[in-house]
Write a protein that holds these residues in place. Structure first.
Motif, PDB file in Angstrom:
ATOM      1  N   TRP A 414       0.758  -1.234   0.132  1.00 43.10           N
ATOM      2  CA  TRP A 414      -0.157  -0.090  -0.045  1.00 43.10           C
ATOM      3  C   TRP A 414       0.966   1.089  -0.076  1.00 43.10           C
ATOM      4  CZ3 TRP A 414      -5.117  -0.384  -0.320  1.00 43.10           C
ATOM      5  CH2 TRP A 414      -5.812  -1.543  -0.267  1.00 43.10           C
ATOM      6  N   THR A 417      -1.446   8.096  -0.194  1.00 44.93           N
ATOM      7  CA  THR A 417      -1.799   8.910  -0.881  1.00 44.93           C
ATOM      8  C   THR A 417      -2.004  10.396  -0.465  1.00 44.93           C
ATOM      9  OG1 THR A 417      -3.946   8.173  -0.908  1.00 44.93           O
ATOM     10  CG2 THR A 417      -2.197   7.370  -2.764  1.00 44.93           C
ATOM     11  N   GLU A 438      -4.498   7.834   4.041  1.00 43.51           N
ATOM     12  CA  GLU A 438      -5.106   7.119   3.048  1.00 43.51           C
ATOM     13  C   GLU A 438      -4.180   6.629   1.967  1.00 43.51           C
ATOM     14  OE1 GLU A 438      -7.448  10.290   0.428  1.00 43.51           O
ATOM     15  OE2 GLU A 438      -8.686  10.414   2.104  1.00 43.51           O
ATOM     16  N   ARG A 440      -3.363   3.405  -1.272  1.00 38.72           N
ATOM     17  CA  ARG A 440      -3.763   2.778  -2.555  1.00 38.72           C
ATOM     18  C   ARG A 440      -2.715   1.902  -2.971  1.00 38.72           C
ATOM     19  NH1 ARG A 440      -7.276   4.353  -6.056  1.00 38.72           N
ATOM     20  NH2 ARG A 440      -7.224   3.691  -8.530  1.00 38.72           N
ATOM     21  N   ARG A 441      -3.452   0.708  -3.638  1.00 37.22           N
ATOM     22  CA  ARG A 441      -2.813  -0.257  -4.132  1.00 37.22           C
ATOM     23  C   ARG A 441      -3.673  -0.861  -5.265  1.00 37.22           C
ATOM     24  NH1 ARG A 441      -1.921  -5.625  -0.387  1.00 37.22           N
ATOM     25  NH2 ARG A 441      -4.022  -5.878  -0.894  1.00 37.22           N
ATOM     26  N   ASP A 443      -6.092  -1.194  -7.788  1.00 39.21           N
ATOM     27  CA  ASP A 443      -7.134   0.017  -8.100  1.00 39.21           C
ATOM     28  C   ASP A 443      -7.897  -0.025  -6.615  1.00 39.21           C
ATOM     29  OD1 ASP A 443      -6.461   0.270 -10.647  1.00 39.21           O
ATOM     30  OD2 ASP A 443      -7.703  -1.606 -11.449  1.00 39.21           O
ATOM     31  N   ASP A 445      -8.360   1.320  -2.680  1.00 38.27           N
ATOM     32  CA  ASP A 445      -8.329   2.438  -1.686  1.00 38.27           C
ATOM     33  C   ASP A 445      -8.453   1.951  -0.534  1.00 38.27           C
ATOM     34  OD1 ASP A 445      -7.698   4.517  -3.855  1.00 38.27           O
ATOM     35  OD2 ASP A 445      -9.928   4.568  -4.209  1.00 38.27           O
ATOM     36  N   SER A 447      -8.507   3.505   3.804  1.00 36.84           N
ATOM     37  CA  SER A 447      -8.456   4.833   4.663  1.00 36.84           C
ATOM     38  C   SER A 447      -8.423   4.134   6.126  1.00 36.84           C
ATOM     39  CB  SER A 447      -9.653   5.686   4.588  1.00 36.84           C
ATOM     40  OG  SER A 447      -9.768   6.226   3.065  1.00 36.84           O
TER      41      SER A 447
END
Length: 537
Positions: A414, A417, A438, A440-441, A443, A445, A447
């Motif tokens: 991850w 972002t 937050e 991202r990996r 597609d 997300d 939190s």
């Protein structure tokens, strides 16, 4: 000649300090049992010293008064570290503190009774004992990350060479049959320290001097890394060709032991190849030993230093605790309600309801060694879900280490972002500084919002950084030397709140839930309520 009775008493004093240091190690190994095999290092060092002792006593003694300052320094340093150990429990830095103090006393007594030649003769056994404590966090963490990265890279290359489709994301290898994580325990940092100790031990036994011993160590380290990568490759192949059950439980442990024994065989081969054809022969002792100088006063002074150190150590043991703690059967986070009420910016109330407690992953439990833990999924009427992990440590158990999502998620591929610290206002009017991230990996997300606190004090970003410092235990005690309210405690609480897969409302709704959760936490744990923390400082 030194009076035998005084000399023996002095060594008994050193042995008592050494026993205290060993007890610190035993307590630490109780928290991290994976390191208990380092007891063999103590045995090996003792055996080497026992083997060398007849040679030392066969030579004329050349007592040095310079040994006295070393004994005094060690005797004064040890009680300070012991006091911290009694107060905060087993910590890495305290095992090093105890080792340093004990080493100073042993070297001082050796130098003052037999001379510096005896110190040189026992230098390897004494320094070899430094392999018993775990590396300080400032060294251990970077080494672990480096080895974890190298192991993951080599394992991915090896599995690809075997014809498997492999995608590497952080410390996770994505295989057709499922993900294979190279966790901290599989990074090789534990095996590399054990096998490094074995390399040094064999190098010494086989008479390798500095250059050959350094060469053996330099060759052993990459071999050990390759062996550990081979273990991961074998694990991946078994998972792919058989099924996941082939790498779980005792089978996983068996692969680990096989890797260690393979590493042992290889380092033994390396030291055997580098072994000199003929070992140097120690010169025989003189036929007639000169009379030893009468230094009774020096030995009495040494004994006095040791007795002073023992008295201070006993006083440190008897001192009352500087901290308060919550009764483990009392107000703890495992009594959190399954209902949490939050508020929207418009003032609307939202009720979140949790199902039954979920099992906490074994890896997390083993790593954190918390006193109480909770894992739940809270849902609101719209179907939004928040995954909550809550952990509580009492000061009596001593926190094993510090861990948070900023550490574990990047290792699983991850990427951060967005990051910030949000002052969350709870429905009850409290303000809690919450760390928000937050990730991202591919597609997907993710939190997460989390916070840590000790007693009423909520950690800042600076606290998060200092938690990894080897000086942290001393800052921890320093905080407790400040004036405190009688009802203040120092238990630690940690909360991780992950946004679920189905979630609408974004950051605002997640932080609103966190505010409601905080009010519920302080309802069941009033000793942690930061609302009046300013009054306690």
């Amino acid at each position: 000649m030194f009076p035998i009775s005084i000399l023996r008493t002095a060594w008994i004093g050193v042995a008592l300090f050494a026993a205290g240091w060993v007890w610190e190690l035993v307590r630490f190994w109780g928290v991290q049992p994976d390191y208990a095999d380092r007891f063999l290092i103590l045995v090996a060092a003792g055996w080497l010293a026992w083997q060398a002792w007849p040679e030392i006593t066969a030579r004329p003694a050349q007592p040095s008064a310079l040994g006295l300052p070393a004994v005094l320094a060690g005797a004064l340093i040890f009680p300070v570290g012991w006091f911290l150990f009694v107060q905060v429990g087993p910590r890495i830095i305290l095992t090093w503190w105890g080792y340093t103090a004990t080493l100073l006393m042993a070297v001082g007594v050796l130098a003052a009774t037999r001379g510096w030649s005896a110190v040189r003769r026992l230098a390897f056994p004494l320094l070899f004992l430094a392999m018993a404590p775990q590396l300080p966090g400032r060294l251990y963490s970077p080494l672990q990350k480096l080895l974890q990265t190298l192991t993951t890279q080599l394992s991915a290359a090896g599995l690809s060479a075997c014809g498997l489709s492999v995608v590497r994301e952080g410390y996770v290898l994505r295989l057709p049959s499922g993900d294979l994580g190279v966790i901290e325990a599989c990074s090789g940092v534990r095996s590399i320290t054990a096998l490094t100790a074995m390399t040094l031990f064999l190098s010494y036994l086989r008479g390798l001097r500095l250059c050959r011993g350094t060469a053996a160590l330099a060759l052993a380290i990459p071999v050990i890394i390759l062996v550990n990568a081979s273990r991961i490759i074998a694990t991946g192949l078994l998972q792919e060709w058989v099924d996941r059950s082939a790498i779980l439980g005792w089978k996983h442990e068996a692969l680990g032991f096989a890797a260690v024994f393979l590493g042992l065989g290889l380092v033994a081969g390396i030291t055997g190849v580098l072994r000199p054809k003929s070992l140097p022969v120690a010169p025989p002792p003189p036929a007639e030993l000169p009379a030893e100088i009468q230094r009774r006063g020096l030995l009495v002074a040494i004994l006095g230093c040791l007795l002073l150190g023992l008295a201070l150590t006993a006083a440190a043991t008897a001192m009352p605790s500087l901290t308060n703690t919550v009764d483990a059967s009392g107000e703890t986070i495992d009594k959190l309600s399954t209902t949490v009420v939050s508020k929207t910016p418009d003032g609307d109330r939202i009720q979140w309801t949790a199902g039954p407690n979920l099992p906490i992953p074994e890896e997390t439990t083993k790593e954190l060694e918390y006193t109480h833990g909770v894992n739940r999924v809270y849902k609101d009427p719209l179907g939004n879900d928040v995954i909550v992990f809550a952990f509580h440590w009492t000061s009596a158990t001593a926190v094993k280490g510090y861990h948070h999502p900023d550490v574990c998620l990047p290792g699983r591929g991850w990427k951060v972002t967005s990051q910030s610290v949000e002052p969350v206002t709870t429905p009850g009017g409290r303000t809690v500084p919450v760390t928000y991230r937050e990730f991202r990996r591919d597609d997907a997300d993710l939190s997460v919002a989390y916070w840590t606190q000790e007693g009423r004090r909520i950690w800042t970003d600076r606290d998060e950084v200092e938690a990894f410092s080897f000086l942290y235990p001393f800052r921890w005690v320093g905080e407790r030397l400040k004036p405190r309210r009688a009802d203040d405690v120092d238990d630690r609480l940690v909360f991780w709140c992950y946004r679920g897969q189905y979630f609408t409302g974004g950051k605002t709704r997640l932080l609103g839930f966190v505010g409601g959760l905080a009010d519920e936490v302080y309802r069941v744990c009033p000793w942690a309520d930061p609302a009046d923390s300013a009054k306690s400082r």
